[in-house]
Design a protein around this motif. Structure first.
Motif, PDB file in Angstrom:
ATOM      1  N   ASP C  67       0.825  -1.209   0.000  1.00  0.00           N
ATOM      2  CA  ASP C  67       0.000   0.000   0.000  1.00  0.00           C
ATOM      3  C   ASP C  67       0.859   1.259   0.000  1.00  0.00           C
ATOM      4  O   ASP C  67       0.521   2.258  -0.606  1.00  0.00           O
ATOM      5  CB  ASP C  67      -0.931  -0.005   1.224  1.00  0.00           C
ATOM      6  CG  ASP C  67      -1.937  -1.137   1.122  1.00  0.00           C
ATOM      7  OD1 ASP C  67      -2.261  -1.506  -0.036  1.00  0.00           O
ATOM      8  OD2 ASP C  67      -2.375  -1.665   2.155  1.00  0.00           O
ATOM      9  N   GLU C  68       1.990   1.162   0.701  1.00  0.00           N
ATOM     10  CA  GLU C  68       2.842   2.338   0.818  1.00  0.00           C
ATOM     11  C   GLU C  68       3.701   2.475  -0.441  1.00  0.00           C
ATOM     12  O   GLU C  68       4.504   1.595  -0.749  1.00  0.00           O
ATOM     13  CB  GLU C  68       3.730   2.171   2.047  1.00  0.00           C
ATOM     14  CG  GLU C  68       4.191   3.471   2.638  1.00  0.00           C
ATOM     15  CD  GLU C  68       5.033   3.196   3.878  1.00  0.00           C
ATOM     16  OE1 GLU C  68       6.113   3.780   3.988  1.00  0.00           O
ATOM     17  OE2 GLU C  68       4.600   2.359   4.706  1.00  0.00           O
ATOM     18  N   ALA C  69       3.531   3.565  -1.163  1.00  0.00           N
ATOM     19  CA  ALA C  69       4.163   3.692  -2.480  1.00  0.00           C
ATOM     20  C   ALA C  69       5.686   3.638  -2.403  1.00  0.00           C
ATOM     21  O   ALA C  69       6.342   2.999  -3.232  1.00  0.00           O
ATOM     22  CB  ALA C  69       3.722   4.997  -3.142  1.00  0.00           C
ATOM     23  N   ALA C  70       6.252   4.275  -1.379  1.00  0.00           N
ATOM     24  CA  ALA C  70       7.713   4.309  -1.281  1.00  0.00           C
ATOM     25  C   ALA C  70       8.268   2.903  -1.096  1.00  0.00           C
ATOM     26  O   ALA C  70       9.275   2.522  -1.694  1.00  0.00           O
ATOM     27  CB  ALA C  70       8.125   5.204  -0.118  1.00  0.00           C
ATOM     28  N   LYS C  71       7.586   2.115  -0.253  1.00  0.00           N
ATOM     29  CA  LYS C  71       8.049   0.754  -0.004  1.00  0.00           C
ATOM     30  C   LYS C  71       7.866  -0.118  -1.245  1.00  0.00           C
ATOM     31  O   LYS C  71       8.711  -0.956  -1.568  1.00  0.00           O
ATOM     32  CB  LYS C  71       7.308   0.156   1.196  1.00  0.00           C
ATOM     33  CG  LYS C  71       7.804   0.750   2.494  1.00  0.00           C
ATOM     34  CD  LYS C  71       7.348  -0.042   3.697  1.00  0.00           C
ATOM     35  CE  LYS C  71       8.125   0.414   4.930  1.00  0.00           C
ATOM     36  NZ  LYS C  71       7.605  -0.146   6.155  1.00  0.00           N
ATOM     37  N   GLU C  72       6.760   0.085  -1.941  1.00  0.00           N
ATOM     38  CA  GLU C  72       6.524  -0.687  -3.163  1.00  0.00           C
ATOM     39  C   GLU C  72       7.623  -0.385  -4.187  1.00  0.00           C
ATOM     40  O   GLU C  72       8.138  -1.283  -4.855  1.00  0.00           O
ATOM     41  CB  GLU C  72       5.141  -0.361  -3.744  1.00  0.00           C
ATOM     42  CG  GLU C  72       4.857  -0.959  -5.117  1.00  0.00           C
ATOM     43  CD  GLU C  72       4.816  -2.486  -5.147  1.00  0.00           C
ATOM     44  OE1 GLU C  72       4.599  -3.104  -4.093  1.00  0.00           O
ATOM     45  OE2 GLU C  72       5.024  -3.046  -6.238  1.00  0.00           O
ATOM     46  N   ALA C  73       7.989   0.895  -4.286  1.00  0.00           N
ATOM     47  CA  ALA C  73       9.043   1.266  -5.233  1.00  0.00           C
ATOM     48  C   ALA C  73      10.363   0.602  -4.858  1.00  0.00           C
ATOM     49  O   ALA C  73      11.103   0.110  -5.714  1.00  0.00           O
ATOM     50  CB  ALA C  73       9.208   2.789  -5.262  1.00  0.00           C
ATOM     51  N   LYS C  74      10.629   0.567  -3.564  1.00  0.00           N
ATOM     52  CA  LYS C  74      11.842  -0.072  -3.065  1.00  0.00           C
ATOM     53  C   LYS C  74      11.828  -1.563  -3.427  1.00  0.00           C
ATOM     54  O   LYS C  74      12.819  -2.106  -3.931  1.00  0.00           O
ATOM     55  CB  LYS C  74      11.864   0.080  -1.531  1.00  0.00           C
ATOM     56  CG  LYS C  74      13.191   0.469  -0.941  1.00  0.00           C
ATOM     57  CD  LYS C  74      12.945   0.719   0.540  1.00  0.00           C
ATOM     58  CE  LYS C  74      14.199   1.066   1.277  1.00  0.00           C
ATOM     59  NZ  LYS C  74      13.940   1.278   2.704  1.00  0.00           N
ATOM     60  N   ALA C  75      10.690  -2.197  -3.170  1.00  0.00           N
ATOM     61  CA  ALA C  75      10.549  -3.622  -3.470  1.00  0.00           C
ATOM     62  C   ALA C  75      10.710  -3.863  -4.967  1.00  0.00           C
ATOM     63  O   ALA C  75      11.402  -4.778  -5.401  1.00  0.00           O
ATOM     64  CB  ALA C  75       9.190  -4.129  -2.989  1.00  0.00           C
ATOM     65  N   GLN C  76      10.076  -2.996  -5.753  1.00  0.00           N
ATOM     66  CA  GLN C  76      10.107  -3.152  -7.203  1.00  0.00           C
ATOM     67  C   GLN C  76      11.544  -3.087  -7.722  1.00  0.00           C
ATOM     68  O   GLN C  76      11.955  -3.912  -8.534  1.00  0.00           O
ATOM     69  CB  GLN C  76       9.254  -2.048  -7.847  1.00  0.00           C
ATOM     70  CG  GLN C  76       9.084  -2.161  -9.343  1.00  0.00           C
ATOM     71  CD  GLN C  76       8.256  -3.366  -9.726  1.00  0.00           C
ATOM     72  OE1 GLN C  76       7.396  -3.802  -8.971  1.00  0.00           O
ATOM     73  NE2 GLN C  76       8.514  -3.938 -10.898  1.00  0.00           N
ATOM     74  N   SER C 105       6.577 -12.143  -3.318  1.00  0.00           N
ATOM     75  CA  SER C 105       5.828 -12.039  -2.075  1.00  0.00           C
ATOM     76  C   SER C 105       6.792 -11.897  -0.893  1.00  0.00           C
ATOM     77  O   SER C 105       6.599 -11.058  -0.013  1.00  0.00           O
ATOM     78  CB  SER C 105       4.954 -13.279  -1.923  1.00  0.00           C
ATOM     79  OG  SER C 105       3.996 -13.074  -0.938  1.00  0.00           O
ATOM     80  N   LEU C 106       7.852 -12.706  -0.926  1.00  0.00           N
ATOM     81  CA  LEU C 106       8.849 -12.644   0.144  1.00  0.00           C
ATOM     82  C   LEU C 106       9.485 -11.267   0.219  1.00  0.00           C
ATOM     83  O   LEU C 106       9.625 -10.669   1.288  1.00  0.00           O
ATOM     84  CB  LEU C 106       9.911 -13.714  -0.111  1.00  0.00           C
ATOM     85  CG  LEU C 106      11.041 -13.800   0.904  1.00  0.00           C
ATOM     86  CD1 LEU C 106      10.909 -15.065   1.721  1.00  0.00           C
ATOM     87  CD2 LEU C 106      12.393 -13.764   0.229  1.00  0.00           C
ATOM     88  N   VAL C 107       9.859 -10.745  -0.960  1.00  0.00           N
ATOM     89  CA  VAL C 107      10.501  -9.433  -0.996  1.00  0.00           C
ATOM     90  C   VAL C 107       9.550  -8.375  -0.440  1.00  0.00           C
ATOM     91  O   VAL C 107       9.915  -7.578   0.434  1.00  0.00           O
ATOM     92  CB  VAL C 107      10.930  -9.075  -2.436  1.00  0.00           C
ATOM     93  CG1 VAL C 107      11.276  -7.600  -2.535  1.00  0.00           C
ATOM     94  CG2 VAL C 107      12.113  -9.926  -2.861  1.00  0.00           C
ATOM     95  N   ARG C 108       8.305  -8.382  -0.925  1.00  0.00           N
ATOM     96  CA  ARG C 108       7.370  -7.345  -0.474  1.00  0.00           C
ATOM     97  C   ARG C 108       7.107  -7.446   1.016  1.00  0.00           C
ATOM     98  O   ARG C 108       7.092  -6.444   1.733  1.00  0.00           O
ATOM     99  CB  ARG C 108       6.057  -7.454  -1.268  1.00  0.00           C
ATOM    100  CG  ARG C 108       6.190  -6.958  -2.700  1.00  0.00           C
ATOM    101  CD  ARG C 108       4.814  -6.677  -3.310  1.00  0.00           C
ATOM    102  NE  ARG C 108       4.939  -6.064  -4.624  1.00  0.00           N
ATOM    103  CZ  ARG C 108       4.661  -6.697  -5.777  1.00  0.00           C
ATOM    104  NH1 ARG C 108       4.238  -7.944  -5.766  1.00  0.00           N
ATOM    105  NH2 ARG C 108       4.781  -6.067  -6.928  1.00  0.00           N
TER     106      ARG C 108
END
Lengths: 181, 648, 170
Positions: C67-76, C105-108
Motif C-alpha cells: 500500500d505504501e508507495a515508497a516501499k513498493e518502489a523499493k521492493a520493485q 511475495s517474500l521481498v514485499r
C-alpha cells in the motif's frame, strides 16, 4: 610518416589473442555444459527455522524443531500440481517401506488438491507442512518441485536431491540417510 | 519434386562458391590470372541458385508439403498463409538457408556493380565472400538440410510456435539477418583490402553502403525486437540485458563504430588499419551473436531451440573465418599505415574518441555477457544483469553523448575550442535548464536524470549542424547524420522518461469494479471467451478514461493455442501522444476476481520512434552516398569525354 | 468453433506444459527431435502462465502491491535485480513462474516489515549463491568485471597516445 610498425607490433596481435581466449572459453562451455540446476548452498548447515500448519485439515503441521530428534529423515518438497511429483510417488513409497522417515512440505497448494493427490498417489509422509506462500521453500534454498533433502538427527541439511526421485536414486538416498545417522 | 529441386540448387550453389573461391584465389597468382574473368559471373549465378533453393522452401511451406520433415515439424495446414510463409525461416534450417541466400545475392550484386576498386582487390573480396559462404553451405548440407523428406509423411504438422505467429516477429529475424549478412560483405571487403594491401578511400566508399545498409537493418531489427518483447512478454519491460538481446546489440555497436571510421577513411584517408579491424570485428560480432543464440550456451528468456551440435559447427566456422581474418590482420596490418594525422580537437578526433567509446561499450557488453561462462569454467555461478550493464554502460555512454553533441560541429583536421564553443551555448543552456527543472521535480534516479538532461541537450545540439547551411544544398548524408543523432536523443528521452515516471498497478478486479493508474481511470467491464483462427481466449474488456477524456476500450487476452498447445497473454496497448497505457489480463483470482496488470508509461513510444529515426537517418545517408557515387561516375565519364575532345 | 470455455485450458494440456517445463528445466538428455519439436522458441518459459492459472497463486503478495508507495518502489527495484530461479532468464519482476511469485511475495513482505533491500538480497544469496542476484558483488571471482572499465580506458589511452601527440603538431 606514421608510427613505426615496431611500436604497434604487439597491439596488432591483441585482437587475435582475445579472440582465441573467447574461443577457448566457449569451447569449454560447449563441451562441458554446466549444470543448470540451482542447488541450495545450505548443505552441511542447520535447517532454517520454520513452523508450518498442516496441509490437510485437522492434521499436525511441521516444525523445524521437530526434525532434530536424533533420527535422520527425508524432507520432500512437493505439490499436487507438479507432474514429476507423481512420477516419484512410488519411489517415496519404497523409501518409506525401507524404513526411511519421509516428511513433506506442500508448496503453493490447496488442502483439497493435496488430499486428492495423496488419495491417488499414496501418502508416504509422516507429517506435511503447508507452505502456501513458498517462503519456507525459499528459506531452504529450493528452486523447484520436487526436491528432497536429507536431514540428519541434529537437524542439519546433509544432501539435496533436485528433481524427481527415479528408481535408480532410491539406494543412493538410503545410503545418504545411513551416512547421516 | 520441389524439395529435390531446392536441394539440387543448393548443392550447385555450394559447388559454384567453391569454384568462385578457387578461381578468385588462383587469379591473384601470376599464373592463374586468366581465371579472373569467371569470378564475377560465378558469384552472380551462385546467388541466383541460392535464391532458387530458398524460393523452393517457401513454396513447400506455402502448400504445407508434410513429406518434408522441416515443414512437418514447423508448420500446420490450419495456419494463416502469411505465417506459413514466415514459417520457412522461423526455424534453424530455414533461417540458415535465408542467411546463405542473402549472402549469395549480396555477393552477386557486389560482383555486378562494384567497379571502383582495383580488380585484384575485387577478386580477393569475392574469394573471401565465397569462403565465408562455403562454410554456411557446408553447415546446411551436412548438418541441417532443410529439404530432408519424411517417409511416411505425417497427416498433420506440429505447428508454428504461437509466439512466432505475430507479424512483428515473423519479420524480426530476417531483418537482423540482413544486417548480419551486410556485415559479411564489409568483412569480405576488409579481407580483400588486407590481401592486396589496398586500404584507402576507395575501399571505404565501396564498403560504406553495405555497412550502412546492414546498420539500418540491425537498427530496425533491434527496435522491432525490443518492441516485440515489450508487448509480448507481458510485463512492460523493453530491454533486459539478456544474452540474446546483447547478441543483437554487439554487432550494432561494432557497425556503428565501423560506419563512422569508414567515414573518416573515405573523407580523410585516415584510420586505415582501425577501419579494417572494425570490418572484421563487426562481422565477428554477428557470428558470435548467432553462436550465442543457437548454441544455447547461455540461458536466455528468448530461449531458442538450442543444440550444442549446431553450436559447435557455428563455433568452428567462427574460429576459421574470424581467426583467419585476425591472423591475416596481424600479418598485414603492420604494413598498412594509419594514414593522415589530425589534432584531438577536430572532426576526426571526435570520431576517433566516439569510436573508442563505442568499442568500450561493446567490450562491456561482450565481457558481461560472457562472464557467467568464465565463472562456470571456474566452477561457480554468477548472474550479470541490469545492475551491472546500466552503470557500466553509462560510464562510457555519457561521455559518448557529449562527444556526439560536439563532433558534428567540428572542422576536419583541426579546430579551436573558442570557435565551436559559442555554437554549443544553446544546447548547454537547455541542458542546464533541464537539470534544474528535473531537480525541482525531484525523485528521479541518477541514470534517468542523466538521460533526460543529456537527451534534451543532444536533441538541440544534433540539429545545429544545419545552422548556417543552405538547407536546399545540404547533402543528404548530412541530413541523415542529423536525423540519426536526433533519433539517439529521442530514444534516450523515451528510455529515461519510462524509467523515471512509469506507474504500475496490480489489482484483482470483479466485473464492474474500477481502479486507477497514473492519470487513467480503468473499469473492468467484463471477461468473455473469444475465438480466433487457431486459438481461443479469455478477453477482458477494460473501459479506460484519460483524465476527464472520452472513454476508450482495451481488450487484453489470455490466449490458448492448440497447435501446439500453449497459452500466451496478449497485452493491450493504448497509445497517446504522451505515452502508452499497457494492460494485461492475468489469472483468475479468488472468487470472481481477475488479476489485471496496468502500467502507464509516459513517452515510452519515443524509444522505438528514436530507433526508427536512427534507421531513417541511415536511409538518407545511403541514398546520398549512392547518388553521389553515381554522379561521380558520370562526371568522370564527362571529363574523360572532354579530354578526348580536347585531345583532338 | 467451440466458443464455450469453462476453464482457460483443459487440465491435461496444462499438465503437459508443466511437464515440458520441468523436462526442459532438468535439461533432459533428449536432443535432436525433441529439441526440434520445441521449435524455434522454446515454450517452456512461456508455459508458466498456464500453470499459474491452474493453481491460483497462494503467495499473498505475488500479484499485490504494497500500500505504501515508497516501499513498493523499493521492493520493485529490488525485484528487478533478482533472478527467477525457474525461468533462469528473467527477473522475478518480469515472470509468471510460480516461484517468482513466491519470491516477489517474500521481498514485499520483508520490505513491508522494514528490512533493507540489500539484506534481503544477502539472505537469498546465502541460500542460492550469487546466481540469484543480477547485481554481481565484487569478489575474488568477479573483480575482472569491475576492473574492465579501467583496463579499457588504459588501453584506449595507450592506443590514442601515439596518435594525438604527433597529430597536434601543425
Amino acid at each position: 610518416m606514421s608510427a613505426s610498425p615496431r611500436s604497434r607490433s604487439w597491439t596488432i596481435w591483441l585482437p587475435l589473442a582475445l579472440f582465441l581466449a573467447f574461443i577457448a572459453l566457449v569451447a569449454i562451455g560447449l563441451f562441458r555444459p554446466a549444470d543448470r540446476n540451482v542447488a541450495s548452498t545450505l548443505i552441511e548447515r542447520p535447517l532454517p527455522e520454520f513452523v508450518l500448519p498442516g496441509s490437510l485439515p485437522g492434521t499436525p503441521g511441521l516444525r523445524s524443531a521437530e526434525l532434530k530428534d536424533g533420527r535422520p529423515r527425508l524432507l520432500n518438497i512437493f505439490a499436487s500440481w507438479c507432474i514429476p511429483c507423481r512420477v516419484e510417488a512410488p519411489q517415496l513409497a519404497e523409501l518409506k517401506r525401507s524404513g526411511a522417515i519421509v516428511e513433506g512440505i506442500s508448496v503453493r497448494d490447496r488442502p483439497e488438491a493435496v488430499q486428492a493427490f495423496l488419495a491417488e498417489h499414496g501418502n508416504p509422509f509422516t507429517r506435511i507442512g503447508a507452505d502456501n506462500a513458498g517462503s519456507v521453500q525459499l528459506a531452504l534454498g529450493s528452486s523447484g518441485v520436487p526436491e528432497t533433502y536429507v536431514i540428519d538427527g541434529r537437524g542439519r541439511i546433509r544432501y539435496q536431491h533436485i528433481g524427481e526421485i527415479r528408481p535408480e536414486h532410491v539406494a543412493m538416498l538410503l545410503g545418504k540417510l545411513e551416512a547421516a545417522r | 519434386m520441389t524439395a529435390e529441386l531446392g536441394l539440387a540448387a543448393l548443392w550447385l550453389a555450394a559447388a559454384l562458391a567453391l569454384l568462385q573461391l578457387m578461381a578468385g584465389a588462383l587469379a591473384l597468382t601470376a599464373r592463374g590470372s586468366a581465371l579472373g574473368g569467371i569470378v564475377r559471373p560465378v558469384a552472380v549465378v551462385q546467388g541466383l541458385l541460392a535464391l532458387i533453393a530458398f524460393v523452393a522452401l517457401i513454396c513447400l511451406f506455402a502448400v504445407t508439403d508434410l513429406s518434408v520433415k522441416l515443414v512437418a515439424l514447423n508448420s500446420h495446414s490450419m495456419k494463416p498463409l502469411v505465417f506459413k510463409i514466415a514459417g520457412a525461416w522461423g526455424n534453424h534450417e530455414g533461417s540458415m538457408l535465408l542467411w546463405v541466400t542473402v549472402m549469395g545475392l549480396a555477393g552477386g550484386i557486389v560482383a555486378l556493380v562494384e567497379r571502383r576498386l582495383p580488380e585484384r582487390t575485387m577478386l580477393a573480396t569475392l574469394a573471401g565472400q565465397a569462403f565465408v559462404s562455403l562454410g554456411f553451405y557446408a553447415f546446411l548440407l551436412i548438418a541441417s538440410n532443410p529439404f530432408e523428406r519424411l517417409d511416411p509423411a505425417p497427416l498433420e504438422g506440429n505447428g508454428l510456435n504461437p509466439l512466432l505467429q505475430d507479424l512483428g516477429l515473423a519479420f524480426h529475424p530476417p531483418t537482423l539477418y540482413l544486417g548480419y549478412v551486410g556485415l559479411s560483405i564489409a568483412f569480405s571487403f576488409a579481407i580483400g583490402a588486407l590481401v592486396t594491401r589496398e586500404v584507402g578511400p576507395a575501399f571505404a566508399r565501396a564498403m560504406r553502403p553495405w555497412v550502412l545498409g546492414a546498420w539500418i537493418f540491425l537498427t530496425l531489427g533491434i527496435t522491432a525486437g525490443s518492441y516485440w518483447a515489450y508487448y509480448e512478454l507481458g510485463w512492460g519491460g523493453w530491454w533486459f540485458w539478456d544474452p540474446v538481446e546483447n547478441a543483437s546489440l554487439m554487432p550494432w555497436l561494432a557497425a556503428t563504430a565501423l560506419l563512422h571510421s569508414a567515414g573518416v577513411l573515405a573523407a580523410r584517408n585516415a584510420l586505415r588499419a582501425w577501419t579494417v579491424m572494425l570490418g572484421v570485428v563487426a562481422f565477428s560480432m554477428s557470428m558470435v551473436g548467432t553462436f550465442l543464440v543457437r548454441s544455447g550456451i547461455l540461458t536466455s528468456v528468448h530461449a531458442f531451440a538450442v543444440d550444442p551440435e549446431r553450436g559447435s559447427f557455428i563455433l568452428a566456422l567462427l574460429a576459421i573465418n574470424i581467426g583467419g581474418a585476425l591472423t591475416l590482420f596481424g600479418l598485414r596490418a603492420s604494413t598498412v599505415t594509419e594514414g593522415e594525422r589530425f589534432a584531438v580537437v577536430s572532426r576526426e578526433g571526435a570520431l576517433v574518441i566516439n569510436n573508442v567509446l563505442l568499442c568500450a561499450i561493446l567490450g562491456i557488453v561482450l565481457f558481461g555477457t560472457l562472464y557467467p561462462l568464465v565463472a562456470e569454467a571456474m566452477g561457480a555461478k554468477v548472474s550479470v544483469g541490469p545492475p551491472y550493464f546500466n552503470p557500466m554502460g553509462a560510464l562510457f555512454f555519457v561521455p559518448m553523448l557529449l562527444v556526439l553533441a560536439v563532433g558534428p560541429l567540428l572542422r576536419w583536421r583541426r579546430d579551436s575550442v573558442e570557435r565551436f564553443g559559442k555554437r554549443l551555448l544553446i544546447p548547454a543552456l537547455v541542458t542546464g535548464f533541464a537539470a534544474v527543472a528535473a531537480l525541482v521535480v525531484g525523485g528521479i534516479a541518477l541514470l534517468p536524470f542523466l538521460g533526460l538532461v543529456l537527451g534534451l541537450g543532444l536533441a538541440v545540439a544534433s540539429v545545429l549542424p544545419l545552422r548556417d547551411r543552405n538547407l536546399r544544398r545540404t547533402p543528404l548524408p548530412i541530413w541523415g547524420m542529423v536525423l540519426a543523432h536526433f533519433g539517439v536523443a529521442v530514444a534516450l528521452l523515451g528510455m529515461a522518461s519510462e524509467s523515471a515516471w512509469s506507474v504500475e498497478r496490480l489489482v484483482a478486479l470483479r466485473a464492474g469494479e474500477s481502479t486507477s493508474v497514473g492519470p487513467w481511470r480503468v473499469r473492468l467491464a467484463d471477461v468473455e471467451p473469444v475465438a480466433g483462427p487457431n486459438w481461443t481466449a479469455l478477453e477482458g474488456k477494460l473501459e479506460v478514461r484519460y483524465g476527464g477524456g472520452a472513454e476508450q476500450v482495451l481488450r487484453p487476452q489470455a490466449r490458448s493455442f492448440w497447435t501446439p498447445p500453449q497459452q500466451t497473454s496478449e497485452s493491450a496497448l493504448l497509445t497517446r501522444w504522451n505515452g502508452q497505457l499497457y494492460a494485461v489480463l492475468g489469472e483468475q483470482a479468488s472468487g470472481d476476481r481477475w488479476q489485471v496488470r496496468l502500467w502507464w508509461k509516459p513517452f515510452v513510444t519515443l524509444i522505438w520512434l528514436g530507433g526508427i529515426l536512427i534507421a531513417l537517418g541511415g536511409v538518407l545517408a545511403v541514398i546520398g552516398h549512392v547518388a553521389s557515387d553515381l554522379r561521380r561516375i558520370v562526371a568522370r565519364g564527362k571529363i574523360a569525354y572532354r579530354r578526348e575532345r580536347q585531345g583532338r | 468453433m467451440n466458443r464455450s470455455l469453462s476453464t482457460p485450458l483443459s487440465s491435461s494440456v496444462a499438465e503437459t506444459l508443466w511437464h515440458r517445463a520441468q523436462v526442459s528445466r532438468r535439461r533432459s538428455t533428449r536432443t535432436g527431435l525433441g529439441a526440434c519439436l520445441l521449435a524455434f522458441l522454446v515454450l517452456a518459459l512461456f508455459a508458466f502462465p498456464v500453470v499459474a492459472q491452474e493453481m491460483e497463486s497462494t503467495a499473498p503478495y505475488a500479484y499485490r502491491q504494497l500500500d505504501e508507495a515508497a516501499k513498493e518502489a523499493k521492493a520493485q527495484s529490488l525485484m528487478q535485480t533478482l533472478r527467477c530461479l525457474q525461468c533462469q532468464g528473467q527477473s522475478i519482476a518480469d515472470s509468471d513462474a510460480p516461484i517468482a511469485g513466491s519470491m516477489r511475495s517474500l521481498v514485499r513482505e520483508r520490505i513491508a516489515a522494514g528490512e533493507e533491500p540489500e539484506a534481503i538480497r544477502a539472505w537469498l544469496i546465502e541460500r542460492y549463491g550469487d546466481y540469484v542476484s543480477y547485481a554481481p558483488r565484487v569478489t575474488g571471482l568477479t573483480w575482472p568485471l569491475f576492473a574492465l572499465p579501467l583496463v579499457l580506458v588504459a588501453l584506449a589511452a595507450f592506443l590514442l597516445r601515439h596518435r594525438f601527440r604527433r597529430g597536434e603538431r601543425p
